[in-house]
Design an enzyme around this catalytic site. Structure first.
Site, short mmCIF file in Angstrom:
data_model
loop_
_atom_site.label_atom_id
_atom_site.label_comp_id
_atom_site.label_asym_id
_atom_site.label_seq_id
_atom_site.Cartn_x
_atom_site.Cartn_y
_atom_site.Cartn_z
N SER A 46 0.80 -1.23 0.00
CA SER A 46 0.00 0.00 0.00
C SER A 46 0.83 1.27 0.00
O SER A 46 0.30 2.35 -0.24
CB SER A 46 -0.95 0.02 1.21
OG SER A 46 -0.22 -0.06 2.41
N ASP A 348 -3.16 7.86 8.58
CA ASP A 348 -4.08 6.96 9.26
C ASP A 348 -3.41 6.07 10.31
O ASP A 348 -3.98 5.08 10.73
CB ASP A 348 -4.83 6.09 8.24
CG ASP A 348 -3.87 5.27 7.37
OD1 ASP A 348 -2.65 5.28 7.64
OD2 ASP A 348 -4.34 4.63 6.40
N HIS A 351 0.10 4.97 7.15
CA HIS A 351 0.54 5.58 5.90
C HIS A 351 0.80 7.08 6.09
O HIS A 351 0.24 7.71 6.98
CB HIS A 351 -0.52 5.37 4.82
CG HIS A 351 -0.91 3.93 4.65
ND1 HIS A 351 -2.01 3.39 5.28
CD2 HIS A 351 -0.32 2.92 3.96
CE1 HIS A 351 -2.10 2.11 4.97
NE2 HIS A 351 -1.08 1.80 4.18
#
Length: 386
Positions: A46, A348, A351
């Site tokens: 991610s 978050d 990230h």
């Protein structure tokens, strides 16, 4: 739910998040000139997923994407990722996810990264914790199929404005940002994880060799960032923490120590691959040092304290993920975003924000944290040529 699906001069003027980093110049093929990359092919988790997970599994929801795209754009942040800044710096468009069937344009590359992806093939139990069904091995296989099908459709005279030119694959930049989920999944038993590191690295090397065998020649490889500094982990440390548990900047020391060991093995493997793959240009990028520098100098660089989480609600007995809604004590609670994401490093808890990614990208693109120490615009040249 994915937890650690994340995902590298020395003195640089910070570029505001709404200002694009200057694009690289295109030039000749001499070792001293900038490279002319026709495309970028990205592999990872991610940290560099531009929407693969969103279209294949679970879409990102608001407020993801609010700062730059002003809508959820498949990225695990409020705006752009490092791979977006790399593409823009090289004068190329943002990468379409390989798994996205709508609106994609692969003329200048494709993104095979998916959130939660690992180097190691995940087990059934790992899938239950949010690991991606697309580990590096599958991403590389997707790339090989993509390359073969491109050649076929190009020969058939199909629409060529949205697919790569077959002869350009060997000239493309191949970027990698993966490995943190392999480590994050094993932090409960540090010694067992440490014993697995050589095997994980060997799997990584095997996939890089496979890429080389099908024609990839230019590799830009990020090591793993300081996972012990992720706010979602740090905020759960008991207060006061055990003596020596945290380092001088408040990061979990044991986790960062394992990351450093992984990165050491990875760099040694890259050196070996340079000798083995005679036509490959392989750049190793020390993302760990760049991210740790930002975290340890957060206020000096214009950010608030480094462990603040912008999106979601996290605290003692409370965990509401970014964009999620839950019931706490009979009341509906929404995990929205903070008032000023540009002042926060962590979006978050796992990230980085758009502005933090801007800072990181600015510090790696000129090669100050690379081995060999060359800017990305010249990374197509083998080290021995420079």
């Amino acid at each position: 739910m994915e937890l650690f699906g994340i995902v590298i001069v020395l003195s640089v003027i910070l570029v505001p998040s709404n200002v694009l980093i200057a694009k690289g110049q295109k030039g000749s093929d001499s070792p001293s000139s900038p490279c002319n990359y026709p495309a970028i092919y990205n592999f990872g988790d991610s940290n560099s997923d531009t929407g693969g997970t969103s279209v294949a599994l679970f879409p990102r929801v608001a407020p993801y994407g609010e700062t730059y795209f002003h809508r959820p754009a498949g990225r695990a942040t409020d705006g752009r990722l490092i791979i977006d800044f790399i593409a823009d710096h090289l004068g190329l468009p943002f990468l379409s996810p390989y798994l996205d069937s709508l609106g994609s344009n692969f003329r200048h590359g494709a993104n095979f990264a998916t959130g939660g992806a690992m180097i190691h093939r995940p087990t059934a139990s790992w899938f239950q914790t949010g690991s991606s069904p697309f580990p590096l091995e599958i991403q590389v296989e997707q790339y090989i199929q993509f390359k073969e099908r491109t050649a076929y459709f190009y020969a058939q005279g199909c629409e060529k404005s949205r697919i790569p030119r077959p002869e350009e694959f060997s000239k493309a930049l191949h970027t990698f940002d993966i490995g943190q989920n392999d480590l994050a999944s094993g932090f409960g038993s540090n010694e067992a994880l440490r014993a697995r590191l050589p095997h994980i690295i060997s799997l990584y090397a095997e996939q890089l060799r496979g890429m080389y065998e099908v024609g990839a020649r230019v590799f830009w490889i990020h090591n793993i960032g300081p996972l012990g500094c992720l706010p979602l982990s740090v905020i759960k440390v008991e207060n006061p923490p055990p003596p020596g548990y945290l380092d001088e900047h408040g990061c979990i020391k044991s986790r960062n120590d394992i990351v450093k060991e992984f990165n050491k093995h990875l760099k040694e493997t890259v050196v070996q691959l340079r000798a083995e793959l005679s036509e490959a240009a392989i750049t190793f990028v020390d993302i760990y040092s760049v991210k740790y520098r930002l975290i340890s100098n957060a206020k000096k660089e214009g950010f608030e304290e480094p462990f603040k989480i912008c999106c979601g609600i996290h605290g003692t007995g409370i965990d509401v993920g970014c964009g999620n809604t839950t019931i706490i004590n009979g009341a509906q609670v929404y995990g929205g975003s903070c008032a000023k994401p540009s002042a926060v490093i962590s979006w978050d808890g796992v990230h980085f924000t758009d502005r933090a990614n801007t800072w990181i990208a600015t510090h790696i693109l000129d090669g100050s944290f690379s081995d060999p120490p060359i800017p990305i615009t010249r990374a197509c040249h083998r080290h021995s040529q420079i």
